[in-house]
Design a protein around this motif. Structure first.
Motif, PDB file in Angstrom:
ATOM      1  N   ILE A   1       0.844  -1.204   0.000  1.00 45.23           N
ATOM      2  CA  ILE A   1       0.000   0.000   0.000  1.00 45.23           C
ATOM      3  C   ILE A   1       0.875   1.248   0.000  1.00 45.23           C
ATOM      4  CG2 ILE A   1      -1.674   1.329   1.334  1.00 45.23           C
ATOM      5  CD1 ILE A   1      -2.791  -1.355   2.363  1.00 45.23           C
ATOM      6  N   ASP A   2       1.912   1.250   0.857  1.00 48.82           N
ATOM      7  CA  ASP A   2       2.802   2.414   0.938  1.00 48.82           C
ATOM      8  C   ASP A   2       3.541   2.643  -0.366  1.00 48.82           C
ATOM      9  OD1 ASP A   2       2.008   2.723   3.541  1.00 48.82           O
ATOM     10  OD2 ASP A   2       3.789   1.795   4.422  1.00 48.82           O
TER      11      ASP A   2
ATOM     12  N   GLU B   1       2.236   2.269  -3.153  1.00 48.22           N
ATOM     13  CA  GLU B   1       1.169   2.618  -4.103  1.00 48.22           C
ATOM     14  C   GLU B   1       0.972   1.540  -5.160  1.00 48.22           C
ATOM     15  OE1 GLU B   1       2.086   6.514  -5.602  1.00 48.22           O
ATOM     16  OE2 GLU B   1       1.491   7.485  -3.733  1.00 48.22           O
ATOM     17  N   LEU B   2       1.141   0.291  -4.735  1.00 49.46           N
ATOM     18  CA  LEU B   2       0.922  -0.845  -5.626  1.00 49.46           C
ATOM     19  C   LEU B   2      -0.374  -1.584  -5.296  1.00 49.46           C
ATOM     20  CD1 LEU B   2       4.546  -2.293  -5.781  1.00 49.46           C
ATOM     21  CD2 LEU B   2       3.393  -0.810  -7.443  1.00 49.46           C
TER      22      LEU B   2
ATOM     23  N   TYR C   1      -4.605  -1.048  -3.979  1.00 48.71           N
ATOM     24  CA  TYR C   1      -5.679  -0.063  -3.867  1.00 48.71           C
ATOM     25  C   TYR C   1      -6.918  -0.696  -3.234  1.00 48.71           C
ATOM     26  CZ  TYR C   1      -7.647  -2.318  -8.058  1.00 48.71           C
ATOM     27  OH  TYR C   1      -8.160  -3.223  -8.957  1.00 48.71           O
TER      28      TYR C   1
ATOM     29  N   LYS D   1     -10.012   1.759  -9.552  1.00 50.75           N
ATOM     30  CA  LYS D   1      -8.757   2.452  -9.859  1.00 50.75           C
ATOM     31  C   LYS D   1      -9.013   3.809 -10.507  1.00 50.75           C
ATOM     32  CE  LYS D   1      -6.654  -0.884 -12.158  1.00 50.75           C
ATOM     33  NZ  LYS D   1      -5.580  -1.665 -12.833  1.00 50.75           N
TER      34      LYS D   1
ATOM     35  N   ALA E   1      -9.469  10.547  -6.058  1.00 51.03           N
ATOM     36  CA  ALA E   1      -8.877  10.330  -4.734  1.00 51.03           C
ATOM     37  C   ALA E   1      -9.834  10.780  -3.625  1.00 51.03           C
ATOM     38  CB  ALA E   1      -7.550  11.073  -4.638  1.00 51.03           C
TER      39      ALA E   1
ATOM     40  N   TRP F   1      -8.378  -5.255  -0.519  1.00 53.88           N
ATOM     41  CA  TRP F   1      -7.211  -4.608  -1.100  1.00 53.88           C
ATOM     42  C   TRP F   1      -6.740  -5.473  -2.251  1.00 53.88           C
ATOM     43  CZ3 TRP F   1      -5.307   0.175  -0.235  1.00 53.88           C
ATOM     44  CH2 TRP F   1      -5.755   0.841   0.910  1.00 53.88           C
TER      45      TRP F   1
ATOM     46  N   ASP G   1      -2.448  -3.617  -7.906  1.00 59.21           N
ATOM     47  CA  ASP G   1      -2.568  -2.949  -9.207  1.00 59.21           C
ATOM     48  C   ASP G   1      -1.568  -3.619 -10.150  1.00 59.21           C
ATOM     49  OD1 ASP G   1      -2.461  -1.270 -11.424  1.00 59.21           O
ATOM     50  OD2 ASP G   1      -2.940   0.502 -10.227  1.00 59.21           O
TER      51      ASP G   1
ATOM     52  N   LYS H   1       0.445  -1.473 -12.840  1.00 61.97           N
ATOM     53  CA  LYS H   1       1.469  -0.631 -12.232  1.00 61.97           C
ATOM     54  C   LYS H   1       2.608  -1.479 -11.666  1.00 61.97           C
ATOM     55  CE  LYS H   1       0.070   2.890  -9.785  1.00 61.97           C
ATOM     56  NZ  LYS H   1      -0.444   3.706  -8.648  1.00 61.97           N
ATOM     57  N   THR H   2       2.245  -2.628 -11.112  1.00 64.53           N
ATOM     58  CA  THR H   2       3.226  -3.478 -10.436  1.00 64.53           C
ATOM     59  C   THR H   2       4.246  -4.061 -11.401  1.00 64.53           C
ATOM     60  OG1 THR H   2       1.679  -4.047  -8.675  1.00 64.53           O
ATOM     61  CG2 THR H   2       3.520  -5.535  -9.017  1.00 64.53           C
TER      62      THR H   2
ATOM     63  N   ARG I   1       7.056  -1.977 -12.328  1.00 69.91           N
ATOM     64  CA  ARG I   1       8.089  -1.732 -11.316  1.00 69.91           C
ATOM     65  C   ARG I   1       9.145  -2.844 -11.291  1.00 69.91           C
ATOM     66  NH1 ARG I   1       6.302   1.318  -6.730  1.00 69.91           N
ATOM     67  NH2 ARG I   1       4.914   2.971  -7.490  1.00 69.91           N
TER      68      ARG I   1
END
Length: 293
Positions: free
Chosen positions: A96-97, A99-100, A102, A140, A144, A159, A162, A165-166, A169
């Motif tokens: 979560i921290d 931002e992966l 939601y 998604k 916000a 939870w 994503d 997005k993941t 990375r």
């Protein structure tokens, strides 16, 4: 002389206490036990009881009884997932921290309604390897401020990872070492096939995917021996291992034990339960012959 000591191989059998063990479980338990013995390794038993609504102490006792009857022994103490929820929450918070992950507010019925509406004109909504529809992108795309309002109001949510997005990375290609069928190979992982997987639900602080990779790493498991029904899920596990800086074990996905109709055995089919086979007079040797091990 080097002081480095090579780690012993570590195998584990990890059933859920939500029903009686059947022949498929017996195959997996025996393979893990025997492979550990053959390699002078360790054999662990883990109780995967994150589903507190379905898992019971009675079924857990039955697991011990069935494995002991098969002549299997394991190390003590046994790890119970229900005693480690805080560890899973910490791992979830890391995602979560970063931002992966939601908050996902859609219920199962809302997902079904979305897919039904999408497919009304003959289009096909994508499914994961198990046949379940991928999670819609609605959450998604929420502003916000709306997400913050829903969270502050106490709206129930899961939870989810994503996935798009993941994977962006992860700097290197993902694969795993598959040691089954007598030939060792490297298999390319494709976690995107699963879409935005669940990491936790309101009724369970961790999903199977999240808890299993953490457990394997924390228990120093080196060899994961399990059924072919989890072969595709290994892609997700390799992704989570990479994100959480966890070691990757070697995998061995064994054949499934099928019923008369060619379907995977289920705990709901009482005739295949080890308890029923024992009651009709079968011996542990009979079970091994039946399974070909």
């Amino acid at each position: 002389m080097s002081s480095h000591v090579r780690q012993k191989p570590v195998f584990r059998f990890a059933p859920s206490p939500n029903g009686r063990l059947h022949l498929g479980h017996a195959l997996s338990a025996i393979l893990n036990h025997d492979m550990a013995a053959a390699s002078a390794g360790r054999f662990l038993l883990r109780i995967e009881d994150i589903d507190l609504a379905r898992c019971t102490p009675e079924f857990e006792r039955c697991i011990y009884d069935d494995l002991a009857w098969l002549g299997l022994s394991w190390e003590h103490s046994v790890r119970r997932q229900s005693e480690h929820f805080d560890e899973y929450r910490l791992a979830l918070q890391r995602l979560i921290d970063a931002e992966l992950a939601y908050p996902a507010f859609m219920s199962r019925s809302e997902i079904k309604a979305f897919v039904r509406q999408y497919e009304v004109d003959g289009k096909v909504w994508p499914r994961d390897p198990d046949g379940a529809p991928l999670y819609p992108p609605i959450d998604k795309e929420r502003p916000a401020a709306q997400i913050a309002q829903l969270l502050s109001s106490g709206a129930q949510h899961a939870w989810r990872l994503d996935m798009a997005k993941t994977v962006g990375r992860v700097e290197r290609s993902l694969h795993w070492h598959e040691g089954g069928s007598g030939a060792e190979t490297f298999v390319e992982a494709d976690p995107t096939a699963w879409g935005d997987i669940v990491l936790s639900r309101p009724d369970a602080p961790s999903s199977y995917h999240l808890s299993v990779v953490l457990d394997d790493a924390l228990q120093s498991v080196t060899h994961v021996v399990r059924g072919m029904d989890l072969f595709a899920a290994t892609s997700v596990h390799r992704l989570l291992q990479e994100l959480l800086d966890l070691s990757a074990p070697q995998y061995h996905h064994h054949r499934l034990v099928l019923d008369e109709d060619g379907k995977k055995l289920s705990k709901s089919i009482g005739s295949t339960a080890l308890e029923a086979l024992r009651a009709r007079g079968d011996t542990p040797s009979d079970i091994r012959r039946l399974l070909g091990v």
